[in-house]
Scaffold this active site. Sequence first.
Site, PDB file in Angstrom:
ATOM      1  N   GLY A   1     -11.099  -1.844   1.071  1.00  0.00           N
ATOM      2  CA  GLY A   1     -10.151  -1.279   0.097  1.00  0.00           C
ATOM      3  C   GLY A   1     -10.555   0.059  -0.463  1.00  0.00           C
ATOM      4  O   GLY A   1     -10.680   1.045   0.269  1.00  0.00           O
TER       5      GLY A   1
ATOM      6  N   VAL B   1       0.833  -1.211   0.000  1.00  0.00           N
ATOM      7  CA  VAL B   1       0.000   0.000   0.000  1.00  0.00           C
ATOM      8  C   VAL B   1       0.869   1.263   0.000  1.00  0.00           C
ATOM      9  O   VAL B   1       0.649   2.184  -0.803  1.00  0.00           O
ATOM     10  CB  VAL B   1      -0.961   0.004   1.222  1.00  0.00           C
ATOM     11  CG1 VAL B   1      -1.810   1.274   1.230  1.00  0.00           C
ATOM     12  CG2 VAL B   1      -1.857  -1.239   1.213  1.00  0.00           C
TER      13      VAL B   1
ATOM     14  N   LYS C   1     -13.085  -5.890  10.431  1.00  0.00           N
ATOM     15  CA  LYS C   1     -13.877  -4.944   9.630  1.00  0.00           C
ATOM     16  C   LYS C   1     -15.328  -4.901  10.125  1.00  0.00           C
ATOM     17  O   LYS C   1     -15.942  -3.838  10.169  1.00  0.00           O
ATOM     18  CB  LYS C   1     -13.797  -5.337   8.155  1.00  0.00           C
ATOM     19  CG  LYS C   1     -12.403  -5.090   7.563  1.00  0.00           C
ATOM     20  CD  LYS C   1     -12.199  -5.811   6.255  1.00  0.00           C
ATOM     21  CE  LYS C   1     -10.846  -5.496   5.628  1.00  0.00           C
ATOM     22  NZ  LYS C   1     -10.503  -6.366   4.507  1.00  0.00           N
TER      23      LYS C   1
ATOM     24  N   GLY D   1      -5.506  -4.726  -2.553  1.00  0.00           N
ATOM     25  CA  GLY D   1      -4.492  -4.415  -3.574  1.00  0.00           C
ATOM     26  C   GLY D   1      -3.908  -3.035  -3.341  1.00  0.00           C
ATOM     27  O   GLY D   1      -4.566  -2.156  -2.762  1.00  0.00           O
TER      28      GLY D   1
ATOM     29  N   ILE E   1     -13.337   1.063  -1.741  1.00  0.00           N
ATOM     30  CA  ILE E   1     -14.762   1.441  -1.712  1.00  0.00           C
ATOM     31  C   ILE E   1     -15.016   2.510  -0.647  1.00  0.00           C
ATOM     32  O   ILE E   1     -14.703   2.308   0.523  1.00  0.00           O
ATOM     33  CB  ILE E   1     -15.661   0.216  -1.394  1.00  0.00           C
ATOM     34  CG1 ILE E   1     -15.359  -0.932  -2.352  1.00  0.00           C
ATOM     35  CG2 ILE E   1     -17.132   0.606  -1.443  1.00  0.00           C
ATOM     36  CD1 ILE E   1     -16.088  -2.224  -1.987  1.00  0.00           C
TER      37      ILE E   1
ATOM     38  N   LYS F   1      -6.982  -2.010   9.958  1.00  0.00           N
ATOM     39  CA  LYS F   1      -8.234  -2.504  10.568  1.00  0.00           C
ATOM     40  C   LYS F   1      -7.979  -3.325  11.812  1.00  0.00           C
ATOM     41  O   LYS F   1      -8.765  -3.291  12.764  1.00  0.00           O
ATOM     42  CB  LYS F   1      -9.081  -3.291   9.577  1.00  0.00           C
ATOM     43  CG  LYS F   1      -8.362  -4.408   8.817  1.00  0.00           C
ATOM     44  CD  LYS F   1      -7.637  -3.858   7.636  1.00  0.00           C
ATOM     45  CE  LYS F   1      -6.696  -4.849   7.014  1.00  0.00           C
ATOM     46  NZ  LYS F   1      -7.027  -5.128   5.644  1.00  0.00           N
TER      47      LYS F   1
ATOM     48  N   VAL G   1     -11.423  -0.601   5.679  1.00  0.00           N
ATOM     49  CA  VAL G   1     -12.538  -1.513   5.371  1.00  0.00           C
ATOM     50  C   VAL G   1     -12.871  -1.441   3.889  1.00  0.00           C
ATOM     51  O   VAL G   1     -13.176  -0.367   3.360  1.00  0.00           O
ATOM     52  CB  VAL G   1     -13.798  -1.166   6.201  1.00  0.00           C
ATOM     53  CG1 VAL G   1     -14.915  -2.164   5.897  1.00  0.00           C
ATOM     54  CG2 VAL G   1     -13.484  -1.158   7.692  1.00  0.00           C
TER      55      VAL G   1
HETATM   56  P1  NDP Z   1       3.170  -4.810   3.628  1.00  0.00           P
HETATM   57  O1  NDP Z   1       3.570  -5.945   4.502  1.00  0.00           O
HETATM   58  O2  NDP Z   1       3.282  -4.929   2.169  1.00  0.00           O
HETATM   59  O3  NDP Z   1       3.979  -3.488   4.059  1.00  0.00           O
HETATM   60  C1  NDP Z   1       4.259  -3.182   5.398  1.00  0.00           C
HETATM   61  C2  NDP Z   1       5.298  -2.083   5.414  1.00  0.00           C
HETATM   62  O4  NDP Z   1       5.553  -1.708   6.779  1.00  0.00           O
HETATM   63  C3  NDP Z   1       6.643  -2.466   4.815  1.00  0.00           C
HETATM   64  O5  NDP Z   1       7.164  -1.406   4.064  1.00  0.00           O
HETATM   65  C4  NDP Z   1       7.533  -2.716   6.029  1.00  0.00           C
HETATM   66  O6  NDP Z   1       8.888  -2.407   5.820  1.00  0.00           O
HETATM   67  C5  NDP Z   1       6.958  -1.715   7.001  1.00  0.00           C
HETATM   68  N1  NDP Z   1       7.198  -2.068   8.391  1.00  0.00           N
HETATM   69  C6  NDP Z   1       6.927  -3.232   9.013  1.00  0.00           C
HETATM   70  N2  NDP Z   1       7.283  -3.154  10.311  1.00  0.00           N
HETATM   71  C7  NDP Z   1       7.794  -1.915  10.498  1.00  0.00           C
HETATM   72  C8  NDP Z   1       8.328  -1.227  11.589  1.00  0.00           C
HETATM   73  N3  NDP Z   1       8.407  -1.809  12.806  1.00  0.00           N
HETATM   74  N4  NDP Z   1       8.752   0.046  11.429  1.00  0.00           N
HETATM   75  C9  NDP Z   1       8.684   0.638  10.219  1.00  0.00           C
HETATM   76  N5  NDP Z   1       8.168   0.040   9.126  1.00  0.00           N
HETATM   77  C10 NDP Z   1       7.737  -1.221   9.265  1.00  0.00           C
HETATM   78  O7  NDP Z   1       1.659  -4.466   4.062  1.00  0.00           O
HETATM   79  P2  NDP Z   1       0.520  -3.801   3.188  1.00  0.00           P
HETATM   80  O8  NDP Z   1       1.042  -2.611   2.505  1.00  0.00           O
HETATM   81  O9  NDP Z   1      -0.179  -4.841   2.408  1.00  0.00           O
HETATM   82  O10 NDP Z   1      -0.518  -3.365   4.327  1.00  0.00           O
HETATM   83  C11 NDP Z   1      -0.292  -2.235   5.112  1.00  0.00           C
HETATM   84  C12 NDP Z   1      -1.553  -1.921   5.920  1.00  0.00           C
HETATM   85  O11 NDP Z   1      -2.629  -1.697   5.029  1.00  0.00           O
HETATM   86  C13 NDP Z   1      -2.014  -3.051   6.837  1.00  0.00           C
HETATM   87  O12 NDP Z   1      -2.618  -2.485   7.979  1.00  0.00           O
HETATM   88  C14 NDP Z   1      -3.071  -3.757   6.011  1.00  0.00           C
HETATM   89  O13 NDP Z   1      -4.015  -4.451   6.794  1.00  0.00           O
HETATM   90  C15 NDP Z   1      -3.706  -2.562   5.326  1.00  0.00           C
HETATM   91  N6  NDP Z   1      -4.428  -2.859   4.110  1.00  0.00           N
HETATM   92  C16 NDP Z   1      -3.823  -3.593   3.127  1.00  0.00           C
HETATM   93  C17 NDP Z   1      -4.483  -3.854   1.957  1.00  0.00           C
HETATM   94  C18 NDP Z   1      -3.891  -4.663   0.864  1.00  0.00           C
HETATM   95  O14 NDP Z   1      -4.613  -4.987  -0.102  1.00  0.00           O
HETATM   96  N7  NDP Z   1      -2.631  -5.008   0.915  1.00  0.00           N
HETATM   97  C19 NDP Z   1      -5.859  -3.359   1.740  1.00  0.00           C
HETATM   98  C20 NDP Z   1      -6.388  -2.581   2.827  1.00  0.00           C
HETATM   99  C21 NDP Z   1      -5.688  -2.350   3.972  1.00  0.00           C
HETATM  100  P3  NDP Z   1       9.781  -3.217   4.746  1.00  0.00           P
HETATM  101  O15 NDP Z   1       9.299  -2.753   3.398  1.00  0.00           O
HETATM  102  O16 NDP Z   1      11.156  -2.762   5.022  1.00  0.00           O
HETATM  103  O17 NDP Z   1       9.512  -4.662   5.006  1.00  0.00           O
HETATM  104  N1  HSE Z   2      -6.185  -8.707   3.234  1.00  0.00           N
HETATM  105  C1  HSE Z   2      -7.258  -7.832   3.027  1.00  0.00           C
HETATM  106  C2  HSE Z   2      -8.259  -8.465   2.098  1.00  0.00           C
HETATM  107  C3  HSE Z   2      -6.788  -6.528   2.459  1.00  0.00           C
HETATM  108  O1  HSE Z   2      -7.911  -9.456   1.448  1.00  0.00           O
HETATM  109  O2  HSE Z   2      -9.394  -7.988   2.015  1.00  0.00           O
HETATM  110  C4  HSE Z   2      -7.875  -5.489   2.328  1.00  0.00           C
HETATM  111  O3  HSE Z   2      -8.317  -5.064   3.583  1.00  0.00           O
END
Ligand code: NDP
Ligand code: HSE
Length: 430
Positions: A136, A17, A207, A306, A138, A107, A134
């Site tokens: 994505g 994200v 959610k 995504g 939407i 979430k 919640v």
């Molecule tokens: P990722 O695992 O892809 O990314 C997490 C990021 O956080 C990475 O860049 C990681 O660093 C960094 N990170 C982890 N621990 C630490 C720390 N202690 N200090 C600093 N940085 C840290 O997760 P997503 O991007 O998929 O998800 C992020 C959030 O968004 C979550 O809360 C998820 O539930 C939410 N979300 C995700 C969706 C999705 O479709 N993926 C949709 C909706 C919500 P590094 O890159 O160095 O590993």
């Molecule tokens: N892992 C979550 C899902 C990301 O698949 O819906 C979006 O919140």
Amino acid sequence: MMRTRPLKVALLGCGVVGTEVARIMTTHADDLAARIGAPLELAGVAVRRPGKVREGIDPALVTTDATALVKRGDIDVVVEVIGGIEPARTLITTAFEHGASVVSANKALLAEDGPTLYEAAERHGRDLYFEAAVAGAIPLIRPLRESLAGDHVNRVLGIVNGTTNFILDRMDIAGAGYSEALDEATALGYAEADPTADVEGFDAAAKASILAGIAFHTRVRLDAVHREGITEVTSADLASAKRMGCTVKLLAICERAADGRSVTARVHPAMIPLSHPLASVREAYNAVFVESEAAGRLMFYGPGAGGAPTASAVLGDLVAVCRNRLAGARGPGESAYTRLPVSPMGDVVTRYHINLDVADKPGVLAQVATVFAEHGVSIDTVRQKGKDGEASLVVVTHRASDAALTGTVEALRGLDTVRGVASIMRVEGE
Ligand code: NDP
Ligand code: HSE
């Protein structure tokens, strides 16, 4: 009038994200500035692995010291896309203490400890926005918090987890295996860091807790949400659903009781008729129905997971929070002025599809029917297929309470002629 001094944004997390948030901030910088009334400046990016190559991110902005970043004092908005409970919670509350507003997609944290975050935002007079948490891309949180603030919501029902919808869709339509479909969802960036959160229903339950809290203006603790995942859904269940003109979806259902004095929140797989709009929600799409007194039935539909879709919701919040900041205003805080109890799952009333393995001999059907009758569960349809002295019996009930159904199943398990209960699934959407 455009302010020339930029608003400073700290990005915590630059994964699926965060990378997209940074990309859109750069590629649409002029549009965002025009919409906000001031340019945005990416002031720092906190990550875990500083050496990782991150396209489009100035390496000079990358830090592993997220705490120092949120404590700088000149940050206007912290965007938290790390995920999980800690260090995200402490970073967010520290950000408020140091004058920043917060946009989060987390979430898990909001469901686990939302009140702490809301209270910290309130204490320091800052915004806490979380549209991306919640469903994505939407727009759902803002409509519930703002557009429907004058209405009375009675029910929120839908598909709120993209990963599980993707897996069930692949298993159902393409005949894919469970593990293969989960691997694909993970590779596409839909799954949580630990996909157990998706497949065991924790993500959807978080959610549901957030949605129920906002919809019913009450706090719904995460542990009060009934949760079942999709790990026990088999291709036989999907085939059985198909024979009934149904499909299987992981649903989140939040309801206010008819007397208005309590609520329920639950997440579980359910059969829904193919004619229902939720049946045609494919891949990682989400769809949520909101039923309210005056508006009636509203449907929200779109990409539920995504990087880019989620970043769209994050950016929308970022613009709103920045506008508030420039106007010296604040968006809505927590609205939990009612204290409605959350009723147990046993009180929930719905229909059930039960698949039994039984002995194929005279009187068995009558025995089984008697058990249903003794527990006050009325049978709608029965289908039996026998082979070599054994039979598969599929019973679909009329509406009954979960407690009555549980009692029925326990009693059925006690019958000598019932070899096993192959599956039990709720039937929704009729
Ligand atoms: P990722 O695992 O892809 O990314 C997490 C990021 O956080 C990475 O860049 C990681 O660093 C960094 N990170 C982890 N621990 C630490 C720390 N202690 N200090 C600093 N940085 C840290 O997760 P997503 O991007 O998929 O998800 C992020 C959030 O968004 C979550 O809360 C998820 O539930 C939410 N979300 C995700 C969706 C999705 O479709 N993926 C949709 C909706 C919500 P590094 O890159 O160095 O590993
Ligand atoms: N892992 C979550 C899902 C990301 O698949 O819906 C979006 O919140």
